[in-house]
Design an enzyme around this catalytic site. Structure first.
Site, mmCIF file in Angstrom:
data_model
loop_
_atom_site.group_PDB
_atom_site.id
_atom_site.type_symbol
_atom_site.label_atom_id
_atom_site.label_comp_id
_atom_site.label_asym_id
_atom_site.label_seq_id
_atom_site.Cartn_x
_atom_site.Cartn_y
_atom_site.Cartn_z
ATOM 1 N N MET A 325 0.755 -1.287 -0.011
ATOM 2 C CA MET A 325 0.149 0.131 0.073
ATOM 3 C C MET A 325 0.837 1.269 -0.183
ATOM 4 O O MET A 325 0.751 2.326 -0.827
ATOM 5 C CB MET A 325 -1.101 -0.026 1.188
ATOM 6 C CG MET A 325 -1.915 1.126 1.224
ATOM 7 S SD MET A 325 -2.911 1.384 -0.255
ATOM 8 C CE MET A 325 -4.153 0.434 0.521
ATOM 9 N N ASP A 344 9.995 3.503 6.524
ATOM 10 C CA ASP A 344 9.664 2.428 7.124
ATOM 11 C C ASP A 344 10.809 2.229 8.352
ATOM 12 O O ASP A 344 11.806 2.696 8.269
ATOM 13 C CB ASP A 344 9.441 1.235 6.294
ATOM 14 C CG ASP A 344 8.372 0.381 6.849
ATOM 15 O OD1 ASP A 344 7.324 -0.067 6.433
ATOM 16 O OD2 ASP A 344 8.826 -0.525 8.005
ATOM 17 N N VAL A 401 0.225 2.357 7.866
ATOM 18 C CA VAL A 401 0.807 1.170 8.635
ATOM 19 C C VAL A 401 -0.307 0.223 8.944
ATOM 20 O O VAL A 401 -1.357 0.474 8.431
ATOM 21 C CB VAL A 401 1.649 1.686 9.938
ATOM 22 C CG1 VAL A 401 2.899 2.754 9.455
ATOM 23 C CG2 VAL A 401 0.589 2.328 11.102
ATOM 24 N N GLU A 403 -3.633 -1.856 10.010
ATOM 25 C CA GLU A 403 -4.783 -1.558 10.236
ATOM 26 C C GLU A 403 -5.151 -1.874 12.008
ATOM 27 O O GLU A 403 -5.814 -2.844 12.247
ATOM 28 C CB GLU A 403 -5.805 -2.020 9.599
ATOM 29 C CG GLU A 403 -7.208 -1.246 9.780
ATOM 30 C CD GLU A 403 -7.500 -0.070 9.088
ATOM 31 O OE1 GLU A 403 -8.557 0.403 9.338
ATOM 32 O OE2 GLU A 403 -6.581 0.596 8.798
ATOM 33 N N LYS A 408 -1.382 2.777 14.779
ATOM 34 C CA LYS A 408 -1.428 4.054 14.057
ATOM 35 C C LYS A 408 -1.398 5.126 14.860
ATOM 36 O O LYS A 408 -0.792 6.247 14.707
ATOM 37 C CB LYS A 408 -2.589 3.861 13.303
ATOM 38 C CG LYS A 408 -2.830 2.987 12.404
ATOM 39 C CD LYS A 408 -4.170 2.977 11.506
ATOM 40 C CE LYS A 408 -4.187 2.368 10.134
ATOM 41 N NZ LYS A 408 -3.530 2.874 8.883
ATOM 42 N N HIS A 451 -8.278 7.868 2.841
ATOM 43 C CA HIS A 451 -8.466 6.359 2.424
ATOM 44 C C HIS A 451 -8.419 6.184 1.020
ATOM 45 O O HIS A 451 -9.414 6.371 0.220
ATOM 46 C CB HIS A 451 -9.832 5.860 3.149
ATOM 47 C CG HIS A 451 -10.380 4.576 2.940
ATOM 48 N ND1 HIS A 451 -11.635 4.104 2.914
ATOM 49 C CD2 HIS A 451 -9.613 3.451 2.787
ATOM 50 C CE1 HIS A 451 -11.535 2.838 2.437
ATOM 51 N NE2 HIS A 451 -10.143 2.338 2.533
ATOM 52 N N ASN A 454 -7.614 -0.250 -2.927
ATOM 53 C CA ASN A 454 -6.581 -0.987 -3.250
ATOM 54 C C ASN A 454 -7.040 -1.634 -4.704
ATOM 55 O O ASN A 454 -8.135 -2.243 -4.623
ATOM 56 C CB ASN A 454 -6.328 -2.298 -2.326
ATOM 57 C CG ASN A 454 -4.910 -2.793 -2.305
ATOM 58 O OD1 ASN A 454 -3.892 -2.194 -3.137
ATOM 59 N ND2 ASN A 454 -4.776 -4.073 -1.926
ATOM 60 N N ASN A 501 -16.987 1.810 3.140
ATOM 61 C CA ASN A 501 -17.259 0.593 3.725
ATOM 62 C C ASN A 501 -18.582 0.550 4.609
ATOM 63 O O ASN A 501 -19.114 -0.857 4.794
ATOM 64 C CB ASN A 501 -16.010 0.249 4.666
ATOM 65 C CG ASN A 501 -14.966 -0.308 3.774
ATOM 66 O OD1 ASN A 501 -15.111 -0.725 2.723
ATOM 67 N ND2 ASN A 501 -13.585 0.135 4.149
#
Length: 729
Positions: A325, A344, A401, A403, A408, A451, A454, A501
């Protein structure tokens, strides 16, 4: 000055060359509204009254030539019925034909986009010269109609049936080099040389070097194809186009039939065939919904533009988390020219993110979209790092990072210490409350949700989520960055699941109840794919991932326990409540571990291909309480009703601002069938009274997930709709 209107001016020079200029007052682009077309007719009438005219140039004072007809007029025009539509088309044909029949040579100087009716008006002139930066095309099939102002008649005679079929059925915008190659234009020049090139063509035509009368005769006569050539051109194309368009989009095939039927005819008869087919398509639900979709998209773009104008551009971005992602976000930012730091804590994660970006740029190189130099330049926009060293110069950060709210929250609080006080922080979360994530931040006003869907490079939607303390400035900057990335941002308010969602999971809830009642999940998939979804619910769950679905289901169950409590984990008696849970409990996560409702194997291109799996079938049977049969209509009603009702609730709860934004988010975010227009247009098409009656009947058996809201009942009683244009028309 020969003629001056609101959109068109017509003047002549000392050499007798007339110039007709499109310049619609108080608008940024030229469109061919009914009023503008009428002005064109008046200007041509005035031109015919002039003596000693040696030629005509069509030109534009805008950056674009003409972007097409005024689509805002379509619903009202089409609602008048077939006879009125045909009469309108005949009027336009008459005006365009009068342009084509002028007693001197004519040329279009195409400086920018010439689409739809804007392209068709240029086809009525004898010659066309084009800026090397311009594009032309006939995108009408994307609106469920076909070119109705002569495009299906003139274009095949100009560039050949094969090329015309490809242009019209695909609705493509075509670059200058492609146009010159097929002969749709006579010259391609830099924009500053357009007028000179147009005048040169008129001069050569006037001297007899270019035979403009022969050009006209070719455009107005039958297509030069014998019977065998016609059969090969049209029948082969029908099969190919039908396969690509699918059964729900009739316009591309109808366009081929119109070209075929008119192939042996002179201009008048061929145009009559075109007009008749256009009028029939204009009255279809598909056309109504696709036009509505275009109008909704304009609403969304306008809102996005209003937000973006309130913010400075994002000159430097950052992404936290460098997996698939994070790599996708970095690629999207870099590919559109915004440099991005990719951070990262692990080298291998950094390498995974870079590998994802390299792979996506490599595909662009393979397709000829980018040169190797451009790939190198854009890859250079991604700077990997293991530290926050340069984050003090970042305008906006996307946290991507794992979920998990604790992880987070910790990462966001950490990065806040390193960025400037006016930097914007965003979280790429699909379910976690933005208000909750802001609790540990010193500057919660500078934080919102961003958001992505994907895969990032393919999915056009970005939900920008406003928390309780999010400022307008944070929303504006995030919208601006999403637009810089080539995405369509839609601003929503915070709630479990946000908009997309929250609406999707009741659909999965309907699926789970169907399976529990004994429906065959593979049949449900086939029915919903036939309905128009790109994939059925079981297949979609495999793509989403069962672990992701279970996690999100728990969030929804906690947030909306009365309606969505059944979306959570297993029952108290130890038996899984849903087929989704039983897949998760048996480590069938979907495509990510090659087994879910289906089994998966990679094809030659490395893409997962699904196959039926007996183990999955037996596991699903273990949660079925009966072996009940359902009709296709029953399956559709039980799947679509909870989804549509949740979209209604999101509108009523002010999670989303307008029906247009709600419907576009579902189309862009989860592939709601575009030809059905979105969840709220789907309710409108059924009729609110009929929809409420269906929901009530289902709620009596299936519970609160299917219960209409009080406001929806009131709308139904009052004969209201979510979209008023049809009622007004």
């Amino acid at each position: 000055m020969i003629y001056q209107g609101n959109a068109i001016s017509l003047a002549r020079d000392d050499q007798g060359i007339a110039t007709l200029t499109f310049d619609l007052k108080d608008e940024s682009v030229n469109t061919l509204s009914g009023a503008v077309v009428q002005e064109l007719g008046e200007a041509l009438q005035a031109l015919r009254g002039e003596s000693d005219i040696t030629g005509l140039i069509l030109t534009s004072a805008k950056d674009a030539f003409i972007v097409g007809a005024d689509i805002t007029e379509f619903h009202g025009m089409f609602a008048k019925g077939e006879d009125e539509i045909q009469a309108m088309l005949e009027r336009v044909h008459g005006i365009f034909n009068s342009l084509e029949d002028l007693p001197f040579p004519t040329v279009s100087a195409i400086n920018g986009l010439a689409l739809g009716g804007g392209c068709e008006v240029t086809l009525a002139t004898d010659f066309r010269v084009m800026s090397d930066q311009a594009k032309i095309g006939l995108p009408e099939t994307k609106l469920g109609i076909l070119p109705g102002w002569g495009g299906c008649v003139r274009l095949p005679r100009l560039i050949g049936a094969d090329n015309a079929i490809e242009w019209i059925s695909g609705g493509t915008e075509n670059r200058a080099d492609a146009c010159l190659a097929v002969g749709s234009v006579d010259a391609v020049v830099p924009a500053e040389s357009l007028d000179a090139a147009a005048r040169d063509i008129l001069s050569r035509a006037g001297q007899g070097e270019l035979d403009y009368q022969a050009r006209r005769a070719e455009k107005q006569g039958p297509l030069k194809l014998d019977a065998i050539e016609q059969m090969m051109a049209f029948e082969t194309a029908k099969g190919y186009v039908a396969g690509k368009a699918g059964p729900h989009y009739p316009a591309p095939i109808e366009a081929i039939k119109v070209i075929q039927k008119g192939a042996g005819e002179e201009r008048a008869r061929a145009q009559a065939i075109e007009a008749s087919a256009f009028a029939r398509l204009a009255l279809t639900d598909v056309c109504y919904n696709l036009v509505g979709l275009f109008l909704n998209d304009q609403v969304v773009k306008k809102k996005g533009s209003q937000y973006a104008r309130q913010s400075a551009p994002v000159n430097q971005a950052g992404v936290l988390g460098a997996g698939i992602m994070g790599g996708g976000i970095a690629y999207q930012s870099a590919s559109k020219g915004t440099p991005i730091l990719m951070k990262d804590i692990k080298e291998e994660a950094i390498e995974l993110g870079l590998k994802e970006a390299r792979k996506l740029f490599g595909k662009q190189l393979e397709r000829g979209k980018l040169s190797s130099e451009q790939v190198a330049e854009r890859l250079g926009n991604i700077r990997p790092t293991l530290s926050y060293g340069d984050f003090g110069h970042v305008d906006l950060v996307v946290e991507a990072v794992v979920e998990n709210p604790k992880v987070k929250g910790a990462v966001l609080a950490e990065v806040e210490e390193y960025v400037s006080e006016d930097a914007i922080l965003t979280s790429n979360t699909s379910t976690i409350s933005i208000t909750r994530l802001a609790e540990n931040l010193k500057r919660p006003e500078n934080f919102c949700g961003m958001h992505f869907f994907n895969p990032v490079h393919r999915m056009p939607l970005v939900e920008v989520i406003r928390g309780e303390k999010t400022s307008d400035a944070a929303v504006a900057a995030t919208v601006a960055y999403a637009r810089q990335m080539g995405k369509t941002p839609i601003v929503v308010n915070d709630c479990p699941g946000f908009l997309v969602n929250r609406v999707l999971f009741p659909y999965f809830g309907g699926f789970s109840q169907l399976i529990t009642a004994g429906a065959d999940f593979q049949r449900v998939d086939k029915v919903m794919e036939k309905f128009g979804w790109p994939m059925g619910p079981a297949y979609l769950l495999d793509v989403v991932g069962m672990d992701t679905a279970v996690h999100a289901g728990d969030v929804m169950a906690e947030g909306f326990p009365e309606r969505m409590g059944s979306l959570g984990g297993g029952g108290d008696d130890g038996r899984p409540q849903s087929a989704i849970q039983v897949m998760f409990d048996n480590d069938r996560l979907g495509q990510k571990n090659a087994k879910g409702f289906y089994a998966y194997e990679e094809d030659k291109k490395g893409k997962p291909q699904k196959t039926s799996d007996e183990t999955a079938i037996e596991l699903v049977k273990s949660v079925a309480e009966s072996g009940r049969d359902f009709s296709d209509d029953d399956i559709i009603a039980r799947m679509m009703t909870p989804l549509c009702l949740e979209a209604v609730r999101c509108l009523e709860d002010n999670i989303v601002g307008t029906p247009a934004e709600a419907d576009m988010a579902l189309i862009y975010g989860i592939g709601f069938p575009p030809f059905r227009g979105g969840a709220l247009r789907y309710i409108d098409a059924m009729g609110l009274e009929a929809f409420v009656a269906q929901a009530d009947e289902l709620a009596a058996e299936l519970g609160a997930l299917y219960a209409p809201t009080d406001k929806l009942r009131e709308m139904a009683r009052n004969g209201e709709r979510f979209y008023q244009e049809a009622a007004e028309a």
